[in-house]
Motif scaffolding. Structure first.
Motif, PDB file in Angstrom:
ATOM      1  N   ALA A  28       0.892  -1.185  -0.078  1.00  0.00           N
ATOM      2  CA  ALA A  28       0.124   0.015   0.149  1.00  0.00           C
ATOM      3  C   ALA A  28       0.924   1.271   0.107  1.00  0.00           C
ATOM      4  O   ALA A  28       0.384   2.277  -0.559  1.00  0.00           O
ATOM      5  CB  ALA A  28      -0.976   0.008   1.213  1.00  0.00           C
ATOM      6  N   LEU A  29       2.115   1.275   0.674  1.00  0.00           N
ATOM      7  CA  LEU A  29       2.947   2.358   0.872  1.00  0.00           C
ATOM      8  C   LEU A  29       3.344   2.721  -0.615  1.00  0.00           C
ATOM      9  O   LEU A  29       3.477   3.719  -0.874  1.00  0.00           O
ATOM     10  CB  LEU A  29       4.044   2.119   1.875  1.00  0.00           C
ATOM     11  N   PHE A  30       3.770   1.637  -1.182  1.00  0.00           N
ATOM     12  CA  PHE A  30       4.350   1.614  -2.576  1.00  0.00           C
ATOM     13  C   PHE A  30       3.405   2.151  -3.574  1.00  0.00           C
ATOM     14  O   PHE A  30       3.812   2.818  -4.724  1.00  0.00           O
ATOM     15  CB  PHE A  30       5.037   0.241  -3.062  1.00  0.00           C
ATOM     16  N   ARG A  89     -10.779   3.324  -9.179  1.00  0.00           N
ATOM     17  CA  ARG A  89      -9.978   3.126  -7.884  1.00  0.00           C
ATOM     18  C   ARG A  89     -10.154   2.010  -7.155  1.00  0.00           C
ATOM     19  O   ARG A  89      -9.083   1.275  -6.569  1.00  0.00           O
ATOM     20  CB  ARG A  89     -10.725   4.374  -7.054  1.00  0.00           C
ATOM     21  N   LEU A  90     -11.237   1.469  -7.154  1.00  0.00           N
ATOM     22  CA  LEU A  90     -11.319  -0.021  -6.783  1.00  0.00           C
ATOM     23  C   LEU A  90     -10.696  -1.160  -7.507  1.00  0.00           C
ATOM     24  O   LEU A  90     -10.217  -1.983  -6.745  1.00  0.00           O
ATOM     25  CB  LEU A  90     -13.041  -0.439  -6.393  1.00  0.00           C
ATOM     26  N   PHE A  91     -10.788  -0.800  -8.690  1.00  0.00           N
ATOM     27  CA  PHE A  91      -9.817  -2.026  -9.516  1.00  0.00           C
ATOM     28  C   PHE A  91      -8.565  -1.742  -9.187  1.00  0.00           C
ATOM     29  O   PHE A  91      -7.848  -2.772  -9.008  1.00  0.00           O
ATOM     30  CB  PHE A  91     -10.369  -1.632 -11.118  1.00  0.00           C
ATOM     31  N   HIS A  92      -8.056  -0.512  -8.989  1.00  0.00           N
ATOM     32  CA  HIS A  92      -6.364  -0.494  -8.821  1.00  0.00           C
ATOM     33  C   HIS A  92      -6.233  -0.954  -7.426  1.00  0.00           C
ATOM     34  O   HIS A  92      -5.312  -1.529  -7.072  1.00  0.00           O
ATOM     35  CB  HIS A  92      -6.137   1.085  -8.833  1.00  0.00           C
ATOM     36  N   TRP A  93      -7.053  -0.684  -6.228  1.00  0.00           N
ATOM     37  CA  TRP A  93      -6.883  -1.083  -5.078  1.00  0.00           C
ATOM     38  C   TRP A  93      -6.786  -2.848  -5.058  1.00  0.00           C
ATOM     39  O   TRP A  93      -6.242  -3.354  -4.208  1.00  0.00           O
ATOM     40  CB  TRP A  93      -7.734  -0.677  -4.206  1.00  0.00           C
ATOM     41  N   ALA A  94      -7.742  -3.357  -5.951  1.00  0.00           N
ATOM     42  CA  ALA A  94      -7.710  -4.623  -5.959  1.00  0.00           C
ATOM     43  C   ALA A  94      -6.501  -5.348  -6.554  1.00  0.00           C
ATOM     44  O   ALA A  94      -5.896  -6.369  -6.284  1.00  0.00           O
ATOM     45  CB  ALA A  94      -9.029  -5.289  -6.934  1.00  0.00           C
ATOM     46  N   GLY A  95      -6.037  -4.683  -7.462  1.00  0.00           N
ATOM     47  CA  GLY A  95      -4.707  -5.060  -8.267  1.00  0.00           C
ATOM     48  C   GLY A  95      -3.448  -4.894  -7.120  1.00  0.00           C
ATOM     49  O   GLY A  95      -2.490  -5.614  -6.958  1.00  0.00           O
ATOM     50  N   ILE A  96      -3.533  -3.920  -6.264  1.00  0.00           N
ATOM     51  CA  ILE A  96      -2.602  -3.631  -5.201  1.00  0.00           C
ATOM     52  C   ILE A  96      -2.675  -4.944  -4.207  1.00  0.00           C
ATOM     53  O   ILE A  96      -1.642  -5.385  -3.914  1.00  0.00           O
ATOM     54  CB  ILE A  96      -2.790  -2.511  -4.553  1.00  0.00           C
ATOM     55  N   GLY A  97      -3.856  -5.076  -3.914  1.00  0.00           N
ATOM     56  CA  GLY A  97      -4.072  -6.476  -3.016  1.00  0.00           C
ATOM     57  C   GLY A  97      -3.554  -7.540  -3.432  1.00  0.00           C
ATOM     58  O   GLY A  97      -3.232  -8.687  -3.034  1.00  0.00           O
ATOM     59  N   LEU A  98      -3.720  -7.917  -5.094  1.00  0.00           N
ATOM     60  CA  LEU A  98      -3.349  -9.028  -5.613  1.00  0.00           C
ATOM     61  C   LEU A  98      -2.020  -9.173  -5.798  1.00  0.00           C
ATOM     62  O   LEU A  98      -1.261 -10.304  -5.518  1.00  0.00           O
ATOM     63  CB  LEU A  98      -4.068  -8.927  -6.995  1.00  0.00           C
TER      64      LEU A  98
END
Length: 466
Positions: A28-30, A89-98
């Motif tokens: 998340a930081l990166f 935004r939610l798609f990008h957060w899903a990618g970060i989590g993935l």
């Protein structure tokens, strides 16, 4: 496998639950700024396919979709689309989590197979800190690489468990993970020869295991051929190699090794320019790999074998296409970057061991922490600079699609990032006429552009118009 001994309590690593939280925080930081990005290459095409399937489920198997050929990944994006619609935004957060999940799966599976918790956890953290996989996290359409890597890790773990402990359930899980991986991205095929080689190195390869591995590999290749034959209009087929040229393939392979070495934790000064001499750098990388293999036989062999096999599927693309990719982060390096992270983790832990034997455990621990911090900060810098490139590319895409306002917004964000390694002159050349087109003030950006690039003819013309 040779072992590196440790004596301090911290050197056993942390619990896997704590490690999962740390990886999520680090990722998340990166990558948290990515949540403010919009769409990039092929993202809108996947959204259009998902919207079509929501209204007509039978269209999931249609051959005329915009982005066919990766059914499991398409299903994954369809579920996301059904949950939160066209919310980037939610798609990008899903990618970060993935991405965080992929790093955790790789580290955890490595620990279960080789028992090296600290090495595995450090490699997972370095993988997150690397800037080479930036595109695979930033592009919604490239989240398939994270998903494929997760499937590859589970496939490897299950295959070895089945071979060594005779657990049919693990074997079935391995086959299902491979199926999901291949239906996500064809690069997942590379895990089969790696799994066979791992089992061989561990002394557990017998006739039944060899047959199982060959059957899985043959089935995976047949599935790839079937997908390519069914979805003939898939965009990825347009960049596939039409034949095999051994010399061109060898040069491309060295090019990929060079690109991986040059962009793991670093960002070139101008990623919009195609780097020259990377095949030569790749040859140097192979020589360094040979030295690592001789110096660290166990650890080096597994990491280098992963890199070597992970880069092979990319050779199915046209050589001229691969070598035309601009320098810097690339989604094609995502899976191979895992091996590079393990190489760096191995070298850092060996450094710590040598310092501890020469000085003391506390000083060696601080040196290790400092070296990790340097790599992490370098990766952080590379990610931030790559973000400017992302805004620049998004701006160009929106302008080309006729969405002038969003295109302007993304280009302005690209200019705002300090140290962004973009062609700022080109940004101003594109931005100023669009501002004029929208009736907005152009005096400040044009003044800055003229001061920076007084010889640019287009900027001079815009100045005369104003």
């Amino acid at each position: 496998m040779s072992a590196i001994g440790f004596s301090s309590p911290w050197q056993s690593g942390v619990s896997w639950r704590v490690y999962a939280l740390l990886l999520c925080a680090l990722t998340a930081l990166f990558y948290a700024p990515l949540s403010d990005h919009l769409l990039d290459t092929h993202d809108a095409d996947y959204w259009a396919d998902s919207a079509r399937i929501v209204s007509d489920p039978a269209a999931f198997f249609a051959v005329d979709k915009r982005m066919p050929g990766r059914p499991f990944f398409e299903l994954f994006l369809l579920i996301e689309y059904a949950l939160w619609g066209e919310n980037p935004r939610l798609f990008h957060w899903a990618g970060i989590g993935l991405h965080a999940l992929a790093a955790w799966v790789v580290a955890f599976c490595s620990w279960r197979l080789w028992g090296r918790r600290l090495l595995a956890q450090l490699a997972g953290g370095l993988f997150v800190c690397s800037c080479a996989p930036f595109q695979a996290v930033q592009w919604i359409s490239a989240h398939c690489y994270s998903l494929a890597l997760i499937c590859m890790g589970l496939c490897l773990w299950g295959f070895v468990e089945c071979a060594e402990r005779d657990r049919p359930g693990a074997g079935l899980g391995s086959a299902l993970a491979l199926l999901a991986g291949v239906l996500t991205h064809i690069s997942a095929v590379a895990v089969v020869p790696f799994a066979l080689w791992v089992v061989h190195r561990r002394g557990a390869l017998n006739g039944l295991t060899l047959f199982r591995g060959l059957a899985m590999g043959g089935g995976a290749l047949a599935l790839v051929f079937a997908i390519k034959s069914y979805y003939t209009g898939a965009p990825q087929n347009t960049i596939a190699a039409t034949g095999f040229d051994g010399m061109a393939a060898a040069k491309t392979y060295l090019f990929l090794w060079g690109r991986l070495l040059l962009s793991t934790f670093w960002m070139p000064a101008r990623p919009d320019l195609v780097a020259v001499g990377e095949p030569a750098v790749g040859a140097v990388a192979c020589c360094l790999g040979a030295w690592i293999l001789l110096r660290y036989r166990g650890e080096g062999a597994f990491a280098l074998a992963w890199i070597a096999l992970a880069l092979l599927p990319i050779l199915s693309l046209a050589p001229e296409y691969v070598r035309s990719i601009s320098a810097g982060p690339s989604r094609y390096l995502y899976i191979s970057c895992v091996g590079m992270a393990f190489v760096w983790a191995m070298l850092l832990l060996d450094m710590e061991k040598r310092l501890r034997h020469r000085w003391n455990a506390r000083l060696s621990a601080w040196c290790l922490a400092g070296a990790v911090a340097v790599l992490a900060l370098s990766g952080w810098s590379g990610v931030q600079r790559a973000e400017a490139v992302a805004y620049y590319n998004e701006g160009r895409n929106y302008l080309a699609a006729g969405d002038i306002e969003r295109g302007i917004e993304q280009l302005e964000r690209a200019l705002e990032i300090e140290g962004g390694t973009i062609d700022r002159e080109d940004v101003y050349v594109r931005l100023c006429p669009m501002l004029l087109n929208q009736g907005r003030s152009v005096h400040e950006p044009l003044g800055n552009a003229r001061a920076l690039y007084p010889r640019n003819v287009m900027l001079h013309i815009y100045d005369q118009v104003v």
